[in-house]
Enzyme design. Structure first.
Site, short mmCIF file in Angstrom:
data_model
loop_
_atom_site.label_atom_id
_atom_site.label_comp_id
_atom_site.label_asym_id
_atom_site.label_seq_id
_atom_site.Cartn_x
_atom_site.Cartn_y
_atom_site.Cartn_z
N THR A 1 0.81 -1.22 0.00
CA THR A 1 0.00 0.00 0.00
C THR A 1 0.84 1.26 0.00
O THR A 1 0.50 2.25 -0.65
CB THR A 1 -0.92 0.00 1.24
OG1 THR A 1 -1.68 -1.19 1.22
CG2 THR A 1 -1.85 1.18 1.22
N LYS B 1 0.81 -7.47 13.18
CA LYS B 1 -0.31 -6.66 12.70
C LYS B 1 -1.54 -7.12 13.45
O LYS B 1 -2.04 -8.22 13.21
CB LYS B 1 -0.47 -6.83 11.19
CG LYS B 1 -1.53 -5.91 10.59
CD LYS B 1 -1.59 -5.98 9.07
CE LYS B 1 -2.62 -5.00 8.52
NZ LYS B 1 -2.68 -5.00 7.05
#
Lengths: 449, 449
Positions: free
Chosen positions: B105, B260
């Site tokens: 991203t 994460k």
């Protein structure tokens, strides 16, 4: 070496001299003026080189009191008889809560030979050290299995569901399930689905420290669970465990949204993508609602039992290099369903999408969750996710991977194997397993915050 | 419909009239007196029905400014040229940091046709909107691969390790790896092991929102990562990402202890069983050490490269009813190693212990971690754990399952396949992946606390 309930040497001698047995209330007076009164607990041989007596204090907390040869040990009162029935006795007319023992630490004790913790033999020992439990109300105690929770299988969920259902239809105000903590959230999720239209709460409770250990949380948790079963205003399958690392309160967590997040802490169970339904303050017997209630208590509600679970569902975690042959194996072996713990928003390596597509083409539902645990699967953001959707996978919203596994196993076993019906049910909020509204505080605060 | 960098209608007209292109500094003056100055960003078609101009403000934050037909759009200055080299150019004499783009991203943008986010074509676009990065020092930008992180494989770790090693031996003050967030912690762990004796930090950085989106965290994270690469006093493989949900600081997490933990939050990366090594305040260019440092920066240290990873290691999560045939399949297919995500202290169903024993007898290392994530594996407490130890499994202390997977893959690929040597290395703290000392605050605080 003679062993007296785990005690040795002059400590064993003093206890025998006082005619004190585990469960009796004793007073220990040390020469330095210290004095402790509490229920005598048996002791682990692991600690037997230390001259210590383990006492359960009136607040439910176990302590180890150091003993020297001049300590006085006095018997205060013999063990209380418990106000309870046994499974085979006729059920009482007055309000009662059923406690079903399944094994696990809460119903386990130290093996004095190996030092390891093993399941308890007599389920009534659950209450042996906690006669105060009887003060809350009438208790009906039964052992329904004797397993550490890591050995519980989907077919055990069938049995447990049936036993809980029987207690509910017999008129229990609530059912407490004493269960090992390792796999407790999976079982609590299973009962959330298998008993539909619960009139009263089903309360899973466990312990991170066996009940004969100093600092055991058995009593605190069990007492909070019994209170919840008797008094709570909701009728869901919940987990009641320590809420913080002290003894101030317990949390009531929705089984489908709870997770054991620590290997050993007493406050290991925490909600993921949800708040606790309630906080329990056992000393004041208060239950305060702090989260959403999915189903309210309604003793008139007719529960129904759908307790079949498919035992050919697999959980596969996505990791870099996840081998396509593992997915292919599951398809070749005609597994009934696959739950993927994807990365991030629910992704898997693009190299696997063909094998997942093949699974779907073979009518095997593929459900996508996230190994992040917190947050929600969204396959519309990135191209990988869109390719997954085209392959026919089912995104599991904000469901835990563990809950998605249990739910898929239940749908396939109890409801339908039709792929489009499975999809529809997976996306339907059946027992509060989907939380449509997330707020910032659902993500915990970390050490640097 | 004409599209001008994602803008349409009268907004596109105003931008063209002002000769404003993405990267230029513009001022937007609304009739109500509001005025915003910032770098013009391209806009997602997803939002194109709203008359909004996306600006990156000087604090690095993107905002969407509502436009009406009477708004004035003024060009303040054209895009800055960036002080940087391209990979093929000769390296500078002055201190420099290398930025290696891998995709993800942070190096992605919205596909204006599908609305999905796809990897970037030109790696220099990474800096396109952030010329301020050049103020920190000289930057050497290269693209080494172009993948979403879910597609990164162990063989990509080999390539990435080599590329980072080259930058280090070329004299970089630090290496920044722009990486997709999904599998970033696995890659950061891989580099922690594959480059031994790091003289300077390796800094992984990603973004939860693509850089052309309002509220993108790309710039904030990248700036913090570049600062860390230049200035940090430690030389480890770390992850630098947003520390909270606002823009006040970034955290530096040891790659082997980071995870994460949220699908979408900008502060998704958090330490497990560890504190952040440091906090970065990008606006004051301050790096404050708050945790343990495993390896200090030492530009004179000679790094060595051991970058082979075995791609036949599997992660298997223990769940109720985990099918023995899955373990048997891995053994039959001669997998090189198995990492189990056990329950609680590291347990698996007792019905599986024979198949794990068979794996060990076939010289396949079986490493036990806990799906709790927090806490430490301990196979000495319960009888199940003791049986596992007798079967020859390797308990992974407080290592994350993901880190144990990467470490085992690295040991088998780069060091040894000898079972007892594998065991010894798994139990050795090579890159800070084992934290001997846990404190209470390592467990996060939850919504009810």
């Amino acid at each position: 070496m003679e062993i007296y309930h785990g005690y040795t040497g002059f400590v064993a001698f003093k206890l025998k001299e006082a005619n004190a047995e585990p469960g009796d209330v004793i007073r220990v007076e040390n020469p330095n003026g210290e004095s402790f009164t509490g229920v005598l607990m048996p002791k682990q041989l692991l600690y037997s080189d230390k001259p210590v007596i383990v006492l359960k204090l009136s607040n439910g907390y176990n302590i180890g009191v150091k003993i020297d040869p001049n300590t006085r040990v006095l018997l205060v009162s013999k063990k209380r008889e418990l106000p309870r029935t046994i499974g085979s006795q006729p059920l009482p007319k007055k309000p009662f809560v059923s406690i079903l023992a399944t094994g696990g630490t809460i119903a386990s004790k130290v093996d004095y030979v190996t030092g390891a913790v093993t399941p308890l033999i007599d389920p009534h020992e659950l209450l042996e050290w906690a006669p105060e439990l009887g003060d809350v109300g009438f208790l009906n105690v039964r052992e329904v299995m004797k397993k550490f929770s890591e050995d519980i299988t989907p077919s055990d969920w069938e049995k447990l569901s049936l036993e809980v259902y029987r207690e509910i239809t017999s008129g229990a105000e609530g059912v407490v399930v004493a269960h090992g903590t390792d796999m407790m959230s999976y079982s609590a999720a299973a009962l959330a689905f298998s008993i539909i239209g619960k009139p009263v709460p089903i309360v899973f409770v466990g312990s991170q420290r066996s009940s004969d250990r100093p600092s055991s949380d058995s009593f605190f948790n069990l007492y909070s669970a019994v209170l919840t079963a008797f008094k709570a205003s909701f009728a869901e399958s919940v987990i009641v465990m320590h809420g913080d690392s002290s003894d101030s309160y317990a949390v009531v967590l929705r089984g489908v949204k709870a997770r054991k997040m620590h290997t050993s802490r007493r406050d290991a169970f925490q909600p993921v993508n949800d708040k606790p339904i309630a906080i329990v303050y056992p000393y004041s017997r208060e239950i305060r609602i702090v989260g959403r209630v999915f189903e309210k208590r309604d003793p008139g509600r007719e529960a129904s039992l759908r307790n079949k679970f498919d035992d050919k569902v697999a959980i596969v975690k996505a990791y870099p290099g996840l081998q396509e042959e593992i997915i292919n194996f599951l398809v070749d072996k005609k597994f009934s369903g696959i739950v993927i713990e994807g990365s991030g928003l629910g992704h898997v390596p693009n190299s696997l999408i063909d094998s997942l597509k093949r699974a779907v083409e073979n009518e095997i539902p593929v459900v996508i969750t996230s190994q992040c645990l917190f947050g929600r699967v969204n396959l519309n953001v990135y191209s990988t996710g869109r390719r997954l959707l085209e392959a026919g996978v089912i995104p599991a919203s904000d469901m835990l991977p563990e809950t998605a596994y249990v739910k898929l196993s239940w749908i396939l076993g109890s409801v339908t194997k039709n792929l489009s019906e499975v999809r529809e049910l997976m996306l339907t909020n059946i027992a509060g397993e989907i939380n449509e509204r997330h707020t910032l505080e659902l993500f915990p605060r970390w050490s640097h915050e």
